[in-house]
Write an enzyme that holds these catalytic residues in place. Structure first.
Site, PDB file in Angstrom:
ATOM      1  N   LYS A  28     -10.883   1.847  26.247  1.00  0.00           N
ATOM      2  CA  LYS A  28     -11.834   1.914  27.363  1.00  0.00           C
ATOM      3  C   LYS A  28     -11.104   2.017  28.696  1.00  0.00           C
ATOM      4  CE  LYS A  28     -14.802  -1.624  27.854  1.00  0.00           C
ATOM      5  NZ  LYS A  28     -14.653  -2.282  29.158  1.00  0.00           N
ATOM      6  N   SER A  29     -10.083   1.198  28.888  1.00  0.00           N
ATOM      7  CA  SER A  29      -9.361   1.217  30.170  1.00  0.00           C
ATOM      8  C   SER A  29      -8.742   2.588  30.427  1.00  0.00           C
ATOM      9  CB  SER A  29      -8.236   0.180  30.146  1.00  0.00           C
ATOM     10  OG  SER A  29      -8.776  -1.111  30.097  1.00  0.00           O
ATOM     11  N   ARG A  33      -9.684   5.652  33.296  1.00  0.00           N
ATOM     12  CA  ARG A  33      -8.625   6.155  34.175  1.00  0.00           C
ATOM     13  C   ARG A  33      -8.390   7.643  33.981  1.00  0.00           C
ATOM     14  NH1 ARG A  33      -8.115   0.800  33.523  1.00  0.00           N
ATOM     15  NH2 ARG A  33      -6.898  -0.467  34.963  1.00  0.00           N
ATOM     16  N   ARG A 129     -21.488  -9.986  39.369  1.00  0.00           N
ATOM     17  CA  ARG A 129     -20.023 -10.142  39.369  1.00  0.00           C
ATOM     18  C   ARG A 129     -19.435  -9.938  40.771  1.00  0.00           C
ATOM     19  NH1 ARG A 129     -17.729  -6.912  34.325  1.00  0.00           N
ATOM     20  NH2 ARG A 129     -15.872  -8.123  34.887  1.00  0.00           N
ATOM     21  N   GLN A 176      -7.882  -4.563  37.450  1.00  0.00           N
ATOM     22  CA  GLN A 176      -8.892  -3.794  38.190  1.00  0.00           C
ATOM     23  C   GLN A 176      -8.580  -3.819  39.681  1.00  0.00           C
ATOM     24  OE1 GLN A 176     -12.641  -5.521  37.033  1.00  0.00           O
ATOM     25  NE2 GLN A 176     -12.546  -4.654  34.972  1.00  0.00           N
ATOM     26  N   ASP A 327      -9.501  -9.994  27.322  1.00  0.00           N
ATOM     27  CA  ASP A 327     -10.792  -9.641  26.708  1.00  0.00           C
ATOM     28  C   ASP A 327     -10.910 -10.152  25.277  1.00  0.00           C
ATOM     29  OD1 ASP A 327     -11.654  -8.367  28.989  1.00  0.00           O
ATOM     30  OD2 ASP A 327     -10.828  -6.432  28.392  1.00  0.00           O
ATOM     31  N   LYS A 354     -16.452 -12.417  33.827  1.00  0.00           N
ATOM     32  CA  LYS A 354     -16.490 -11.162  33.060  1.00  0.00           C
ATOM     33  C   LYS A 354     -17.948 -10.707  32.917  1.00  0.00           C
ATOM     34  CE  LYS A 354     -12.103 -10.782  32.504  1.00  0.00           C
ATOM     35  NZ  LYS A 354     -11.402  -9.709  33.234  1.00  0.00           N
ATOM     36  N   ARG A 403     -18.755  -8.094  24.159  1.00  0.00           N
ATOM     37  CA  ARG A 403     -17.740  -8.812  23.355  1.00  0.00           C
ATOM     38  C   ARG A 403     -18.292 -10.124  22.792  1.00  0.00           C
ATOM     39  NH1 ARG A 403     -13.776  -5.201  23.908  1.00  0.00           N
ATOM     40  NH2 ARG A 403     -13.397  -4.416  25.997  1.00  0.00           N
TER      41      ARG A 403
HETATM   42  C1  S3P Z   1      -9.565  -3.923  32.836  1.00  0.00           C
HETATM   43  C2  S3P Z   1      -9.044  -5.088  33.347  1.00  0.00           C
HETATM   44  C3  S3P Z   1      -9.497  -6.425  32.955  1.00  0.00           C
HETATM   45  C4  S3P Z   1     -10.331  -6.405  31.688  1.00  0.00           C
HETATM   46  C5  S3P Z   1     -11.320  -5.275  31.682  1.00  0.00           C
HETATM   47  C6  S3P Z   1     -10.604  -3.943  31.802  1.00  0.00           C
HETATM   48  C7  S3P Z   1      -9.045  -2.633  33.318  1.00  0.00           C
HETATM   49  O1  S3P Z   1     -10.294  -6.959  34.004  1.00  0.00           O
HETATM   50  O2  S3P Z   1     -11.019  -7.626  31.523  1.00  0.00           O
HETATM   51  O3  S3P Z   1     -12.088  -5.271  30.494  1.00  0.00           O
HETATM   52  O4  S3P Z   1      -9.320  -1.595  32.679  1.00  0.00           O
HETATM   53  O5  S3P Z   1      -8.353  -2.621  34.333  1.00  0.00           O
HETATM   54  P1  S3P Z   1      -9.628  -7.730  35.261  1.00  0.00           P
HETATM   55  O6  S3P Z   1      -8.873  -6.764  36.052  1.00  0.00           O
HETATM   56  O7  S3P Z   1     -10.799  -8.297  36.011  1.00  0.00           O
HETATM   57  O8  S3P Z   1      -8.775  -8.811  34.638  1.00  0.00           O
END
Ligand code: S3P
Length: 448
Positions: A28-29, A33, A129, A176, A327, A354, A403
């Site tokens: 996903k990350s 990107r 959030r 993030q 996560d 989260k 999750r």
């Molecule tokens: C992510 C960073 C994490 C993670 C999220 C994905 C990212 O969050 O919990 O699911 O893709 O950069 P944080 O940056 O708030 O720790």
């Protein structure tokens, strides 16, 4: 998709031995990107293995709203025709990032140093959030943001007319926030510097280098000092998205707790900023073999052979490991319930902000399943009941958190009585094929 459709209750019954291969979808990350960096490059970026989860689809739509051309050609195969650094156009309507904190925070960073205005919103979870953690550093570039009390969405971001570069030490370990600052730094002249005390996932840094930016990471006593040269011309890339280790965690942990299981989970990332769960499971005594180590899509990966492990022991998870498994605490706390002794997770206060308050959601759900829990603001402790020891027979509340939903459905696979969740619909945000994949291995997960 800010409107949340009808809740989808789901139930997981005790499963027979799991077998077969669990090919989980793209990361996903990295998928977010790939779309965002593709939109910042001039020309056509080709992506394969893109996660077609709702979070990522919302980011694809947002990139279109900012002027990039984003086209799906087949399953996981997408192209992005980018507009270049600083080339974003002003979107005609509100940008709806659905459930995705990564989407909204990275996109805010990306538009923050271009003189356009955009308004962001999301679903009921995302609107709770904190966004101040991103808009505070963005204000140093000259960006302004106007949101609800406590820095909540909906929020309007006014991009800086004449951005200045920034030097920013992260107050929380957050990929993030790091990524938002780096993305904003792309359209600021000069050098933008981000300092992180504890390393967090490094996909943005890897991808910036891949797209042709000049970036340097220095390890110092202060932590990682990341220096980015502003105003590069990003070159389009071919991005092969590797599988998501955070999704792989669900079949891996299911196989560890379901008696007689023996499965293969191919291509699981061994990137040191993502593999904390796997180190922890091995320390607990999990039978995981790391086979065929190699590189895929620029990430170190291995195939995991995972077998039922009836003698796992609770451990103290080192707090400094938290960013590399942030996560994975919900599913780890399920495994911990099937181990003997207590598993102590400290330094996890980030879990409270989260998609839900994950300490509270796991604590209440596990207690309802008959597990003894201790918690404080920054800690979760699970008292294990041994293999097959969890009574189950409860309905866990998922609070719009994918999750949490998947973790309790995995718990139901090994608990004595079925475990239900009040709403499994958020699973589509990250792992749309979860139900079919798990049932294909032998799980008994159903709607209702
Ligand atoms: C992510 C960073 C994490 C993670 C999220 C994905 C990212 O969050 O919990 O699911 O893709 O950069 P944080 O940056 O708030 O720790």
């Amino acid at each position: 998709m800010s409107g949340h459709g009808a809740a989808q209750p789901m139930t997981s019954e005790k499963s027979g031995p799991l077998s077969g291969t669990a090919a989980v979808p793209g990361d996903k990350s990295i998928s977010h990107r790939a779309l965002i960096f593709g939109a910042m490059a001039v020309g056509e970026t080709r992506i394969t293995g893109l996660l077609e989860g709702q979070d990522v689809l919302d980011t694809a739509k947002a990139m279109q709203a900012f002027g990039a051309e984003v086209v799906q050609h087949g399953p996981g195969a997408w192209t992005v025709n980018g507009v270049g650094v600083g080339g974003f156009q002003e979107p005609a309507d509100v940008i709806d990032c659905g459930n995705s904190g990564t989407g909204v925070r990275l996109i805010m960073g990306t538009m923050a140093t271009t003189p356009i205005t955009a308004t962001f919103t999301g679903d009921a979870s995302l609107r709770k959030r904190p966004m101040g953690r991103v808009t505070d550093p963005l204000s140093l570039f000259g960006t302004r943001a106007y949101g609800r009390k406590g820095g909540r969405l909906p929020m309007t971001v006014v991009g800086a007319e004449s951005p200045v570069p920034v030097r920013y030490a992260l107050p929380v370990a957050s990929a993030q926030v790091k990524s938002a600052v780096l993305l904003a730094g792309l359209n600021a002249p000069g050098e933008t510097v981000v300092i992180e005390r504890e390393p967090t996932r490094d996909h943005s840094e890897r991808m910036l280098l891949g797209f042709g930016a000049t970036l340097n990471v220095e390890k110092t006593a202060e932590g990682h000092v990341i220096t980015l040269q502003g105003r590069p011309e990003l070159r389009p890339q071919t991005v092969a998205v590797p599988r998501d280790p955070s999704s792989a965690a669900f079949p891996v942990c299911a196989a560890l707790i379901v008696e007689g299981s023996d499965i293969l989970v191919p291509g699981v990332s061994q990137n040191l900023t993502r593999n904390g769960l796997y180190l922890t499971l091995v320390e607990m005594g999990a039978a995981i073999e790391f086979q065929n180590p190699r590189e895929e899509g620029g990430e170190p990966v291995a195939d995991l052979r995972v077998r039922f492990s009836d003698a796992m022991k609770g451990i103290e998870v080192p707090p400094e490991r938290a960013p590399s498994m942030i996560d994975e605490y919900p599913i780890l706390s399920v495994v911990a319930a099937f181990a003997t002794g207590k598993t102590v997770m400290r330094g996890v206060r980030e879990l409270r902000v989260k998609e839900s308050d994950r300490i509270d959601a796991m604590a209440r759900g596990l207690e309802a399943c008959g597990v003894r829990i201790e918690e404080d603001e920054d800690t979760l402790i699970v008292h294990g009941m041994g293999a097959g020891g969890m009574p189950g027979g409860a309905v866990a509340k998922t609070h719009l958190d994918h999750r949490i939903a998947m973790s309790f459905l995995v718990a139901g696979m090994a608990a004595q009585k079925p475990v239900s969740v009040d709403d499994g619909s958020p699973i589509v945000t990250s792992f749309p094929i979860f139900e079919g994949l798990m049932n294909g291995l032998g799980a008994r997960i159903r709607r209702g």
